[in-house]
Scaffold this motif. Sequence first.
Motif, PDB file in Angstrom:
ATOM      1  N   LEU A 177       0.855  -1.180   0.000  1.00 32.78           N
ATOM      2  CA  LEU A 177       0.000   0.000   0.000  1.00 32.78           C
ATOM      3  C   LEU A 177       0.896   1.236   0.000  1.00 32.78           C
ATOM      4  O   LEU A 177       1.561   1.541   0.984  1.00 32.78           O
ATOM      5  CB  LEU A 177      -0.917   0.009   1.223  1.00 32.78           C
ATOM      6  N   ALA A 178       0.931   1.926  -1.110  1.00 29.26           N
ATOM      7  CA  ALA A 178       1.748   3.129  -1.214  1.00 29.26           C
ATOM      8  C   ALA A 178       1.091   4.314  -0.522  1.00 29.26           C
ATOM      9  O   ALA A 178       1.775   5.271  -0.139  1.00 29.26           O
ATOM     10  CB  ALA A 178       1.992   3.464  -2.684  1.00 29.26           C
ATOM     11  N   GLY A 230      -6.394   5.195   2.056  1.00 25.77           N
ATOM     12  CA  GLY A 230      -7.576   6.049   2.083  1.00 25.77           C
ATOM     13  C   GLY A 230      -8.833   5.201   2.108  1.00 25.77           C
ATOM     14  O   GLY A 230      -8.757   3.964   2.180  1.00 25.77           O
ATOM     15  N   ASN A 231     -10.006   5.843   2.026  1.00 24.36           N
ATOM     16  CA  ASN A 231     -11.263   5.110   2.214  1.00 24.36           C
ATOM     17  C   ASN A 231     -12.259   5.259   1.082  1.00 24.36           C
ATOM     18  O   ASN A 231     -13.192   4.464   0.992  1.00 24.36           O
ATOM     19  CB  ASN A 231     -11.928   5.577   3.517  1.00 24.36           C
ATOM     20  N   ASP A 232     -12.085   6.257   0.211  1.00 26.44           N
ATOM     21  CA  ASP A 232     -13.127   6.542  -0.768  1.00 26.44           C
ATOM     22  C   ASP A 232     -13.070   5.622  -1.995  1.00 26.44           C
ATOM     23  O   ASP A 232     -14.106   5.277  -2.551  1.00 26.44           O
ATOM     24  CB  ASP A 232     -13.025   7.998  -1.217  1.00 26.44           C
ATOM     25  N   PHE A 233     -11.893   5.266  -2.413  1.00 27.89           N
ATOM     26  CA  PHE A 233     -11.750   4.376  -3.569  1.00 27.89           C
ATOM     27  C   PHE A 233     -10.325   3.834  -3.589  1.00 27.89           C
ATOM     28  O   PHE A 233      -9.482   4.250  -2.775  1.00 27.89           O
ATOM     29  CB  PHE A 233     -12.090   5.085  -4.887  1.00 27.89           C
ATOM     30  N   SER A 234     -10.071   2.916  -4.511  1.00 23.54           N
ATOM     31  CA  SER A 234      -8.749   2.296  -4.625  1.00 23.54           C
ATOM     32  C   SER A 234      -8.209   2.502  -6.036  1.00 23.54           C
ATOM     33  O   SER A 234      -8.948   2.369  -7.020  1.00 23.54           O
ATOM     34  CB  SER A 234      -8.818   0.790  -4.340  1.00 23.54           C
ATOM     35  N   ILE A 235      -6.927   2.832  -6.102  1.00 20.53           N
ATOM     36  CA  ILE A 235      -6.217   2.831  -7.385  1.00 20.53           C
ATOM     37  C   ILE A 235      -5.206   1.689  -7.331  1.00 20.53           C
ATOM     38  O   ILE A 235      -4.304   1.683  -6.486  1.00 20.53           O
ATOM     39  CB  ILE A 235      -5.499   4.168  -7.645  1.00 20.53           C
ATOM     40  N   ILE A 236      -5.378   0.725  -8.217  1.00 25.06           N
ATOM     41  CA  ILE A 236      -4.461  -0.409  -8.308  1.00 25.06           C
ATOM     42  C   ILE A 236      -3.549  -0.153  -9.504  1.00 25.06           C
ATOM     43  O   ILE A 236      -4.020   0.018 -10.632  1.00 25.06           O
ATOM     44  CB  ILE A 236      -5.226  -1.730  -8.479  1.00 25.06           C
ATOM     45  N   THR A 237      -2.247  -0.090  -9.270  1.00 22.13           N
ATOM     46  CA  THR A 237      -1.340   0.329 -10.324  1.00 22.13           C
ATOM     47  C   THR A 237       0.053  -0.203 -10.064  1.00 22.13           C
ATOM     48  O   THR A 237       0.266  -1.030  -9.148  1.00 22.13           O
ATOM     49  CB  THR A 237      -1.344   1.873 -10.424  1.00 22.13           C
ATOM     50  N   TYR A 238       1.020   0.276 -10.843  1.00 22.25           N
ATOM     51  CA  TYR A 238       2.416  -0.125 -10.694  1.00 22.25           C
ATOM     52  C   TYR A 238       3.278   0.847 -11.473  1.00 22.25           C
ATOM     53  O   TYR A 238       2.798   1.615 -12.309  1.00 22.25           O
ATOM     54  CB  TYR A 238       2.639  -1.563 -11.178  1.00 22.25           C
ATOM     55  N   LEU A 283       3.541 -10.794 -12.379  1.00 18.38           N
ATOM     56  CA  LEU A 283       3.395 -12.231 -12.572  1.00 18.38           C
ATOM     57  C   LEU A 283       4.405 -12.921 -11.654  1.00 18.38           C
ATOM     58  O   LEU A 283       5.603 -12.912 -11.949  1.00 18.38           O
ATOM     59  CB  LEU A 283       3.673 -12.604 -14.038  1.00 18.38           C
ATOM     60  N   PRO A 284       3.946 -13.443 -10.497  1.00 20.39           N
ATOM     61  CA  PRO A 284       2.559 -13.459 -10.017  1.00 20.39           C
ATOM     62  C   PRO A 284       2.147 -12.100  -9.453  1.00 20.39           C
ATOM     63  O   PRO A 284       3.013 -11.318  -9.048  1.00 20.39           O
ATOM     64  CB  PRO A 284       2.621 -14.504  -8.909  1.00 20.39           C
ATOM     65  N   TRP A 285       0.837 -11.827  -9.436  1.00 21.55           N
ATOM     66  CA  TRP A 285       0.368 -10.602  -8.802  1.00 21.55           C
ATOM     67  C   TRP A 285      -0.429 -10.959  -7.552  1.00 21.55           C
ATOM     68  O   TRP A 285      -0.957 -12.052  -7.407  1.00 21.55           O
ATOM     69  CB  TRP A 285      -0.428  -9.728  -9.762  1.00 21.55           C
ATOM     70  N   ASP A 286      -0.494 -10.005  -6.640  1.00 26.00           N
ATOM     71  CA  ASP A 286      -0.987 -10.238  -5.275  1.00 26.00           C
ATOM     72  C   ASP A 286      -2.512 -10.135  -5.238  1.00 26.00           C
ATOM     73  O   ASP A 286      -3.089  -9.065  -4.998  1.00 26.00           O
ATOM     74  CB  ASP A 286      -0.340  -9.223  -4.333  1.00 26.00           C
ATOM     75  N   LYS A 287      -3.184 -11.244  -5.462  1.00 34.40           N
ATOM     76  CA  LYS A 287      -4.645 -11.249  -5.500  1.00 34.40           C
ATOM     77  C   LYS A 287      -5.250 -10.924  -4.133  1.00 34.40           C
ATOM     78  O   LYS A 287      -6.295 -10.258  -4.042  1.00 34.40           O
ATOM     79  CB  LYS A 287      -5.142 -12.616  -5.993  1.00 34.40           C
ATOM     80  N   GLU A 288      -4.605 -11.378  -3.071  1.00 32.12           N
ATOM     81  CA  GLU A 288      -5.151 -11.124  -1.744  1.00 32.12           C
ATOM     82  C   GLU A 288      -5.115  -9.640  -1.402  1.00 32.12           C
ATOM     83  O   GLU A 288      -6.061  -9.098  -0.811  1.00 32.12           O
ATOM     84  CB  GLU A 288      -4.386 -11.925  -0.693  1.00 32.12           C
ATOM     85  N   ALA A 289      -4.037  -8.967  -1.768  1.00 29.05           N
ATOM     86  CA  ALA A 289      -3.968  -7.528  -1.523  1.00 29.05           C
ATOM     87  C   ALA A 289      -5.030  -6.785  -2.329  1.00 29.05           C
ATOM     88  O   ALA A 289      -5.627  -5.813  -1.846  1.00 29.05           O
ATOM     89  CB  ALA A 289      -2.573  -7.013  -1.866  1.00 29.05           C
ATOM     90  N   VAL A 290      -5.262  -7.232  -3.555  1.00 26.93           N
ATOM     91  CA  VAL A 290      -6.312  -6.632  -4.374  1.00 26.93           C
ATOM     92  C   VAL A 290      -7.673  -6.859  -3.721  1.00 26.93           C
ATOM     93  O   VAL A 290      -8.497  -5.938  -3.614  1.00 26.93           O
ATOM     94  CB  VAL A 290      -6.272  -7.200  -5.807  1.00 26.93           C
ATOM     95  N   ARG A 291      -7.914  -8.063  -3.275  1.00 28.59           N
ATOM     96  CA  ARG A 291      -9.188  -8.364  -2.616  1.00 28.59           C
ATOM     97  C   ARG A 291      -9.396  -7.459  -1.395  1.00 28.59           C
ATOM     98  O   ARG A 291     -10.495  -6.937  -1.167  1.00 28.59           O
ATOM     99  CB  ARG A 291      -9.232  -9.834  -2.204  1.00 28.59           C
ATOM    100  N   GLN A 292      -8.355  -7.269  -0.616  1.00 27.87           N
ATOM    101  CA  GLN A 292      -8.488  -6.478   0.609  1.00 27.87           C
ATOM    102  C   GLN A 292      -8.836  -5.022   0.313  1.00 27.87           C
ATOM    103  O   GLN A 292      -9.696  -4.427   0.967  1.00 27.87           O
ATOM    104  CB  GLN A 292      -7.195  -6.565   1.421  1.00 27.87           C
ATOM    105  N   SER A 345     -14.128  -8.556 -10.904  1.00 32.60           N
ATOM    106  CA  SER A 345     -15.547  -8.762 -11.210  1.00 32.60           C
ATOM    107  C   SER A 345     -15.996 -10.175 -10.873  1.00 32.60           C
ATOM    108  O   SER A 345     -17.108 -10.398 -10.403  1.00 32.60           O
ATOM    109  CB  SER A 345     -15.804  -8.462 -12.690  1.00 32.60           C
ATOM    110  N   GLU A 346     -15.124 -11.139 -11.098  1.00 29.77           N
ATOM    111  CA  GLU A 346     -15.470 -12.530 -10.819  1.00 29.77           C
ATOM    112  C   GLU A 346     -15.417 -12.867  -9.337  1.00 29.77           C
ATOM    113  O   GLU A 346     -16.219 -13.665  -8.845  1.00 29.77           O
ATOM    114  CB  GLU A 346     -14.516 -13.466 -11.575  1.00 29.77           C
ATOM    115  N   ASN A 347     -14.470 -12.264  -8.609  1.00 31.49           N
ATOM    116  CA  ASN A 347     -14.192 -12.699  -7.248  1.00 31.49           C
ATOM    117  C   ASN A 347     -14.615 -11.711  -6.159  1.00 31.49           C
ATOM    118  O   ASN A 347     -14.682 -12.093  -4.991  1.00 31.49           O
ATOM    119  CB  ASN A 347     -12.694 -12.986  -7.097  1.00 31.49           C
ATOM    120  N   CYS A 348     -14.875 -10.475  -6.526  1.00 33.74           N
ATOM    121  CA  CYS A 348     -15.203  -9.452  -5.516  1.00 33.74           C
ATOM    122  C   CYS A 348     -16.466  -8.683  -5.895  1.00 33.74           C
ATOM    123  O   CYS A 348     -16.668  -7.547  -5.446  1.00 33.74           O
ATOM    124  CB  CYS A 348     -14.040  -8.478  -5.361  1.00 33.74           C
ATOM    125  N   PHE A 349     -17.337  -9.271  -6.705  1.00 34.58           N
ATOM    126  CA  PHE A 349     -18.479  -8.545  -7.247  1.00 34.58           C
ATOM    127  C   PHE A 349     -19.379  -7.970  -6.146  1.00 34.58           C
ATOM    128  O   PHE A 349     -19.833  -6.829  -6.224  1.00 34.58           O
ATOM    129  CB  PHE A 349     -19.297  -9.473  -8.161  1.00 34.58           C
TER     130      PHE A 349
END
Length: 659
Positions: free
Chosen positions: A534-535, A538-546, A574-583, A612-616
Amino acid sequence: MKFNRKDYTDDDLLHLYRGILKPRMIEEKMLILLRQGKVSKWFSGIGQEAISVGSTLALDPDEYILPLHRNLGVFTCRDIPLDRLFAQFQGKRTGFTKGRDRSFHFGSNEHHIVGMISHLGPQLAVADGIALAEMLDKREKVTLVYSGDGGASEGDFHEALNVAAVWGLPVIFVIENNGYGLSTPSNEQFKCQYFIDKGPAYGIDALQIDGNNVLEVYDTVRQAAYSIRKNPRPMLIEAMTFRMRGHEEASGTKYVPQELFERWSKKDPVENFEKYLLDEKVLTPKLLAAIREEFREEIERGLEVAHNTPMPTPDVKEELADMYAPFIQNVIKPRDSARSERRFVDAISDSLRQSLERYPDLVIMGQDIAEYGGVFKVTEGFVEKFGKERIRNTPLCESAILGIGLGMSIRKKKSVVEMQFADFVSAGFSQIVNNLAKSHYRWGQNADVVVRMPTGAGAAAGPFHSQSNESWFFHTPGLKIVYPSTPYDAKGLLNAAIEDPNPVMFFEHKLLYRSLTETIPDDYYTVEIGRARLAQEGNDFSIITYGMGVHWAKQLLNTMPEVSADILDLRSLLPWDKEAVRQTVTKTGRVIVLHEDTLTGGIGAEIAAWISENCFTQLDGPVVRVGGLDTAIPFAPPLEQEFLPVKRLRERVEALLSF
């Protein structure tokens, strides 16, 4: 056909005869099994056995050979058990690839053989890599690699011969000139009359031999190998021969004039040598019958074992795991607390320097990286400290150098290959996606290679020095992809990538090299590959990037004090952190996936689909992607700025917040 036995004993000649007879008898049996549907495909080497047999028996058993379709004699002369060989042909698990590849598309380090891939040419550079490793370790060893006359039209042929010549590598390049590349005759493949004409152009010795004369092949290769062991250098041997059957059995031979078959049938390598030995009283009819019966029984026993072996049962867990060499990373912390201000480029340089100290078998290769220090001066001063054997300037030959990296892995060495710009990796694409990525899955050989990729736009460098091409490799199992955004991560992740025995594509945004500074440990340390950070929170939204996206996101949020957001820096793609994305998705419910690469087909599409498939049920709005325009990257700064997603990022954030 004339045979000159020189000082070779009767036992020497019988050894050669046994060597050439066995693959012929196996071939004759395979053609029967092919018609019976018990093997699915066959590339016949009938008529060309003398090349494989003579050259293999001329080398020491621990010298590597890299064969092609029609080199069955390499495998039989290296005493590979026939039951395993036949199981390989049938796709059985007890073969060398567990049913994952066919015929001679496998290697065996036990037998010092590295099999082909269907692209043919790339294995020539792998031979260079093996030879380089032998030379660096001061072993007097030769590596031998085959090419057909058709395959020698590929750029990989030129690159491999050129590097071998420039570096003085102990490689024997054997060209099996049978007159055809599948159905295309030689006069439509190349303009010169013979391949030996090419030798002087590369500055290497070139010899032409009768490829159907097993004694001549054996004697020539034996003498060449002896000379090269004492005086390392490459050599080209053109073996004139003819393929008596189709490229593979289904292709037939209608395109070949009948008179060629009539002429070359008189030069059959097995029949002629057998007749010679009978005339010389080295071989008797009784001994001949005994040898044939011995081989017939050995072949039948091997086939019985292979036939009785069941086809492999799919195991998804094993299939996925075998894409990579086993490796559990233990994160290394710095031993002391000393820290210094370091630019991004300095962090990369520190990592390479400390890894060179940590791994004596590590070699760095790339264009202009030695005395010049690389175009970005990352390796400046390295030659003085580590020497030119380990800091190797290369010709402009991306494919060859990547293949050399795989060859060095076979001899237990690590390599870092610098692409001068990430864009140029396309010239070596096949080596990465077909050779490095698939090697462990196919036959258990890891590719211990890191490919450094200076990447990204923003410097008005135009379409060929600015691309973000990480998504090209994201689709390829067997690779790892790392893309740091800070000096701390750049050093720790590059150390980790070099430590990892698998192939790693390591992306470094060029604009960060000298614009970003951070206090980081002086000592060696690693950062976990596959773990996001986590760079910003915040609470309003998430930006997932690199990469640069992390800094664009921070800059935007600094202008929007009324909102707060998580910025998740993936760091590894590759691999990317799916759990961090989910959180982070669960926490904020609104998500933007941002990258510099063009939008269509970018990595953001995969991440968005996964969310969309896992956190809908955790979403409060659509998953939004923001990326570069679906264009090439333009040169003029105003056009380039429009290409980049910075302005569109603000627009999409505002739209998402109002959803």
